[in-house]
Each structure stands twice: as C-alpha cells, then as structure tokens.
Design a protein around this motif. Structure first.
Motif, PDB file in Angstrom:
ATOM      1  N   MET A  45       0.864  -1.179   0.000  1.00 15.49           N
ATOM      2  CA  MET A  45       0.000   0.000   0.000  1.00 15.49           C
ATOM      3  C   MET A  45       0.897   1.223   0.000  1.00 15.49           C
ATOM      4  N   ALA A  46       0.784   2.039  -1.019  1.00 13.98           N
ATOM      5  CA  ALA A  46       1.642   3.231  -1.081  1.00 13.98           C
ATOM      6  C   ALA A  46       1.049   4.271  -2.018  1.00 13.98           C
ATOM      7  N   THR A  47       1.207   5.508  -1.612  1.00 12.78           N
ATOM      8  CA  THR A  47       0.852   6.656  -2.459  1.00 12.78           C
ATOM      9  C   THR A  47       2.137   7.431  -2.731  1.00 12.78           C
ATOM     10  N   ASP A  48       2.320   7.845  -3.969  1.00 11.54           N
ATOM     11  CA  ASP A  48       3.514   8.634  -4.296  1.00 11.54           C
ATOM     12  C   ASP A  48       3.633   9.829  -3.351  1.00 11.54           C
ATOM     13  N   VAL A  51       1.889  13.279  -3.757  1.00 10.30           N
ATOM     14  CA  VAL A  51       0.414  13.394  -3.787  1.00 10.30           C
ATOM     15  C   VAL A  51      -0.221  12.737  -2.557  1.00 10.30           C
ATOM     16  N   GLN A  52       0.556  12.507  -1.506  1.00  8.82           N
ATOM     17  CA  GLN A  52      -0.012  11.973  -0.268  1.00  8.82           C
ATOM     18  C   GLN A  52      -0.913  13.022   0.378  1.00  8.82           C
ATOM     19  N   GLY A  53      -1.875  12.526   1.175  1.00 10.73           N
ATOM     20  CA  GLY A  53      -2.744  13.430   1.929  1.00 10.73           C
ATOM     21  C   GLY A  53      -3.863  14.049   1.116  1.00 10.73           C
ATOM     22  N   ARG A  54      -4.116  13.506  -0.084  1.00 12.89           N
ATOM     23  CA  ARG A  54      -5.203  14.034  -0.924  1.00 12.89           C
ATOM     24  C   ARG A  54      -6.407  13.093  -0.982  1.00 12.89           C
ATOM     25  N   GLY A  55      -6.344  12.025  -0.183  1.00  7.60           N
ATOM     26  CA  GLY A  55      -7.471  11.087  -0.175  1.00  7.60           C
ATOM     27  C   GLY A  55      -7.351   9.975  -1.200  1.00  7.60           C
ATOM     28  N   TYR A  56      -6.278   9.933  -1.957  1.00  6.55           N
ATOM     29  CA  TYR A  56      -6.147   8.910  -3.008  1.00  6.55           C
ATOM     30  C   TYR A  56      -6.006   7.506  -2.419  1.00  6.55           C
ATOM     31  N   GLY A  57      -5.216   7.368  -1.341  1.00  4.21           N
ATOM     32  CA  GLY A  57      -5.041   6.051  -0.726  1.00  4.21           C
ATOM     33  C   GLY A  57      -6.365   5.505  -0.217  1.00  4.21           C
ATOM     34  N   ALA A  58      -7.114   6.350   0.469  1.00  4.29           N
ATOM     35  CA  ALA A  58      -8.404   5.930   1.010  1.00  4.29           C
ATOM     36  C   ALA A  58      -9.355   5.536  -0.116  1.00  4.29           C
ATOM     37  N   ARG A  59      -9.302   6.271  -1.223  1.00  2.00           N
ATOM     38  CA  ARG A  59     -10.214   6.007  -2.335  1.00  2.00           C
ATOM     39  C   ARG A  59      -9.908   4.667  -2.998  1.00  2.00           C
ATOM     40  N   ALA A  78      -3.322  -6.981   7.444  1.00  2.08           N
ATOM     41  CA  ALA A  78      -2.005  -6.527   6.972  1.00  2.08           C
ATOM     42  C   ALA A  78      -1.062  -6.385   8.157  1.00  2.08           C
ATOM     43  N   TYR A  79       0.220  -6.432   7.853  1.00  2.00           N
ATOM     44  CA  TYR A  79       1.240  -6.012   8.800  1.00  2.00           C
ATOM     45  C   TYR A  79       1.512  -4.551   8.471  1.00  2.00           C
ATOM     46  N   ALA A  80       0.926  -3.631   9.231  1.00  2.00           N
ATOM     47  CA  ALA A  80       1.023  -2.207   8.910  1.00  2.00           C
ATOM     48  C   ALA A  80       2.282  -1.602   9.499  1.00  2.00           C
ATOM     49  N   ARG A  81       2.932  -0.803   8.679  1.00  2.00           N
ATOM     50  CA  ARG A  81       4.052  -0.017   9.199  1.00  2.00           C
ATOM     51  C   ARG A  81       3.486   0.949  10.248  1.00  2.00           C
ATOM     52  N   ASP A  82       4.135   1.055  11.390  1.00  2.00           N
ATOM     53  CA  ASP A  82       3.563   1.869  12.471  1.00  2.00           C
ATOM     54  C   ASP A  82       3.381   3.326  12.064  1.00  2.00           C
ATOM     55  N   THR A  83       4.241   3.835  11.186  1.00  2.00           N
ATOM     56  CA  THR A  83       4.106   5.235  10.758  1.00  2.00           C
ATOM     57  C   THR A  83       2.842   5.442   9.915  1.00  2.00           C
ATOM     58  N   ALA A  84       2.243   4.338   9.424  1.00  2.00           N
ATOM     59  CA  ALA A  84       1.026   4.448   8.613  1.00  2.00           C
ATOM     60  C   ALA A  84      -0.219   4.023   9.383  1.00  2.00           C
ATOM     61  N   LEU A  85      -0.064   3.668  10.665  1.00  2.00           N
ATOM     62  CA  LEU A  85      -1.226   3.153  11.418  1.00  2.00           C
ATOM     63  C   LEU A  85      -2.380   4.147  11.426  1.00  2.00           C
ATOM     64  N   GLY A  86      -2.069   5.446  11.530  1.00  2.00           N
ATOM     65  CA  GLY A  86      -3.115   6.469  11.558  1.00  2.00           C
ATOM     66  C   GLY A  86      -3.972   6.437  10.298  1.00  2.00           C
ATOM     67  N   PHE A  87      -3.328   6.146   9.172  1.00  2.00           N
ATOM     68  CA  PHE A  87      -4.071   6.030   7.900  1.00  2.00           C
ATOM     69  C   PHE A  87      -5.072   4.889   7.981  1.00  2.00           C
ATOM     70  N   TYR A  88      -4.610   3.743   8.480  1.00  2.00           N
ATOM     71  CA  TYR A  88      -5.500   2.576   8.529  1.00  2.00           C
ATOM     72  C   TYR A  88      -6.637   2.780   9.537  1.00  2.00           C
ATOM     73  N   VAL A  89      -6.323   3.369  10.683  1.00  2.00           N
ATOM     74  CA  VAL A  89      -7.378   3.619  11.668  1.00  2.00           C
ATOM     75  C   VAL A  89      -8.398   4.599  11.085  1.00  2.00           C
TER      76      VAL A  89
HETATM   77  C1  LIG Z   1       0.138   5.556   4.307  1.00  2.00           C
HETATM   78  C2  LIG Z   1      -0.204   6.046   2.893  1.00  2.00           C
HETATM   79  C3  LIG Z   1      -0.462   4.858   1.976  1.00  2.00           C
HETATM   80  C4  LIG Z   1      -1.504   6.904   2.992  1.00  2.00           C
HETATM   81  O1  LIG Z   1      -1.903   7.261   1.671  1.00  2.00           O
HETATM   82  P1  LIG Z   1      -2.536   8.708   1.345  1.00  2.00           P
HETATM   83  O2  LIG Z   1      -3.023   8.676  -0.059  1.00  2.00           O
HETATM   84  O3  LIG Z   1      -1.548   9.765   1.704  1.00  2.00           O
HETATM   85  O4  LIG Z   1      -3.736   8.737   2.401  1.00  2.00           O
HETATM   86  P2  LIG Z   1      -5.116   9.569   2.295  1.00  2.00           P
HETATM   87  O5  LIG Z   1      -4.822  10.952   1.797  1.00  2.00           O
HETATM   88  O6  LIG Z   1      -6.102   8.769   1.527  1.00  2.00           O
HETATM   89  O7  LIG Z   1      -5.517   9.643   3.842  1.00  2.00           O
HETATM   90  C5  LIG Z   1      -6.744   9.113   4.344  1.00  2.00           C
HETATM   91  C6  LIG Z   1      -6.844   9.483   5.815  1.00  2.00           C
HETATM   92  O8  LIG Z   1      -5.726   8.919   6.532  1.00  2.00           O
HETATM   93  C7  LIG Z   1      -4.996   9.958   7.209  1.00  2.00           C
HETATM   94  N1  LIG Z   1      -3.586   9.606   7.122  1.00  2.00           N
HETATM   95  C8  LIG Z   1      -2.879   9.353   6.012  1.00  2.00           C
HETATM   96  N2  LIG Z   1      -1.611   9.009   6.317  1.00  2.00           N
HETATM   97  C9  LIG Z   1      -1.518   9.067   7.673  1.00  2.00           C
HETATM   98  C10 LIG Z   1      -0.472   8.801   8.600  1.00  2.00           C
HETATM   99  N3  LIG Z   1       0.744   8.402   8.188  1.00  2.00           N
HETATM  100  N4  LIG Z   1      -0.736   8.946   9.920  1.00  2.00           N
HETATM  101  C11 LIG Z   1      -1.959   9.355  10.347  1.00  2.00           C
HETATM  102  N5  LIG Z   1      -3.008   9.574   9.497  1.00  2.00           N
HETATM  103  C12 LIG Z   1      -2.779   9.441   8.191  1.00  2.00           C
HETATM  104  C13 LIG Z   1      -5.323  11.217   6.440  1.00  2.00           C
HETATM  105  O9  LIG Z   1      -5.149  12.353   7.237  1.00  2.00           O
HETATM  106  C14 LIG Z   1      -6.771  10.986   6.068  1.00  2.00           C
HETATM  107  O10 LIG Z   1      -7.597  11.238   7.199  1.00  2.00           O
HETATM  108  P3  LIG Z   1      -8.960  12.081   7.057  1.00  2.00           P
HETATM  109  O11 LIG Z   1      -9.838  11.264   6.137  1.00  2.00           O
HETATM  110  O12 LIG Z   1      -9.458  12.158   8.454  1.00  2.00           O
HETATM  111  O13 LIG Z   1      -8.559  13.375   6.461  1.00  2.00           O
HETATM  112  C15 LIG Z   1       0.915   6.969   2.329  1.00  2.00           C
HETATM  113  O14 LIG Z   1       1.180   7.984   3.255  1.00  2.00           O
HETATM  114  C16 LIG Z   1       2.216   6.240   2.016  1.00  2.00           C
HETATM  115  O15 LIG Z   1       2.385   5.701   0.917  1.00  2.00           O
HETATM  116  N6  LIG Z   1       3.162   6.220   2.970  1.00  2.00           N
HETATM  117  C17 LIG Z   1       4.479   5.607   2.754  1.00  2.00           C
HETATM  118  C18 LIG Z   1       4.402   4.107   2.523  1.00  2.00           C
HETATM  119  C19 LIG Z   1       3.690   3.387   3.646  1.00  2.00           C
HETATM  120  O16 LIG Z   1       3.930   3.619   4.828  1.00  2.00           O
HETATM  121  N7  LIG Z   1       2.782   2.474   3.245  1.00  2.00           N
HETATM  122  C20 LIG Z   1       2.055   1.631   4.193  1.00  2.00           C
HETATM  123  C21 LIG Z   1       2.856   0.394   4.469  1.00  2.00           C
HETATM  124  S1  LIG Z   1       1.993  -0.706   5.584  1.00  2.00           S
END
Ligand SMILES: CC(C)(COP(=O)(O)OP(=O)(O)OC[C@H]1O[C@@H](n2cnc3c(N)ncnc32)[C@H](O)[C@@H]1OP(=O)(O)O)[C@@H](O)C(=O)NCCC(=O)NCCS
Length: 121
Positions: A45-48, A51-59, A78-89
């Motif tokens: 799971m990765a967004t360039d 363009v991170q933070g634009r909602g593309y990953g969630a979409r 998944a085994y989530a990287r801890d730095t990305a846990l906020g995204f998954y939650v």
């Molecule tokens: C983690 C990752 C995939 C998120 O993708 P993204 O397209 O930037 O995420 P989105 O813009 O769709 O974010 C969706 C929600 O998650 C939140 N979010 C995204 N990344 C976050 C993070 N690292 N920590 C906390 N919250 C996060 C956003 O704020 C957003 O919340 P909202 O809906 O309340 O506004 C991207 O940051 C990434 O590629 N990171 C590096 C690689 C990585 O860690 N991959 C995961 C490996 S397990």
C-alpha cells in the motif's frame, strides 16, 4: 512477488491522468485472527510522496475492498508499518492488540491490523 500472478491475487492502482500514483495488492491468505474466514492480506500500500494526503489512498482502498467483498472475501488484514497506522485507523481498520513487532524484511516497527468486510464477522 512469487504470488503476484496467482489467479486469486488482486492488484489495484489509482491514476492521476496517465500516472500511477497509488498501489495496493491483495493476496489470498488466512489471517492471524478469525482464521476460518476467507481473508486477503494487503501488501504494498503506497501513495507517491508528492500526492499523499489528498485522499487517493483511502479512495483506492475503498474501491479494492468493495471488489474483494464481491469476490467473497470476509476479512482483510495486513502487517502495517507503524508510521502508517493512523491512515489505517482513519479508514476503519482495527489494530490487533499485542501484535506489535519488527518486520523481518525492513526491521521497521509494524502492527497487525484487520478489517471485517461482512456483518457480524
Ligand atoms: C500511508 C499512505 C499509503 C496513505 O496514503 P494517502 O493517499 O496519503 O492517504 P489519504 O490521503 O487517503 O488519507 C486518508 C486518511 O488517513 C490519514 N492519514 C494518512 N496518512 C496518515 C499517517 N501516516 N498517519 C496518520 N493519518 C494518516 C489522512 O489524514 C486521512 O484522514 P482524514 O480522512 O481524516 O482526512 C501513504 O502515506 C504512504 O504511501 N506512505 C508511505 C508508505 C507506507 O507507509 N505504506 C504503508 C505500508 S503498511
């Protein structure tokens, strides 16, 4: 990955015009919790970066989970990287308590996460 071309493996991508900016791959694999359920493991799971933070990953995830549900999946994990846990939650995944570990591949802190795709699972 060896299982990339398996018939059960599903790869998803998000495009901005003709540029692939988001990826997510799902591999049929029993989960560490609710082993009886048909489950897929999310990897890559990765967004360039630019363009991170634009909602593309969630979409892309939302689209992927709908498609997996249609394929009969009951759960994703998944085994989530801890730095990305906020995204998954933020996108509705649950942390498996006590599953924190260092990845054998990257040596980075990871935590197991899971999301049900069906009512009552
Ligand atoms: C983690 C990752 C995939 C998120 O993708 P993204 O397209 O930037 O995420 P989105 O813009 O769709 O974010 C969706 C929600 O998650 C939140 N979010 C995204 N990344 C976050 C993070 N690292 N920590 C906390 N919250 C996060 C956003 O704020 C957003 O919340 P909202 O809906 O309340 O506004 C991207 O940051 C990434 O590629 N990171 C590096 C690689 C990585 O860690 N991959 C995961 C490996 S397990």
């Amino acid at each position: 990955m060896p299982r990339d071309d398996d018939p059960t493996t599903m790869h998803f991508g998000g495009f901005v015009e003709d540029r692939l900016v988001v990826s997510a791959s799902f591999y049929l694999a029993s989960a560490p919790v609710h082993e009886e359920l048909v489950s897929y493991q999310l990897r890559f799971m990765a967004t360039d970066f630019d363009v991170q933070g634009r909602g593309y990953g969630a979409r892309v995830l939302a689209f992927a989970l709908d498609a997996l549900r249609e394929e009969g999946a009951a759960q994703v994990w998944a085994y989530a990287r801890d730095t990305a846990l906020g995204f998954y939650v933020a996108t509705g995944w649950n942390v498996v308590q006590g599953s924190e570990h260092l990845s054998a591949e990257s040596h980075l802190p990871h935590t197991t996460i899971v999301k049900s795709l069906v009512e009552g699972a």
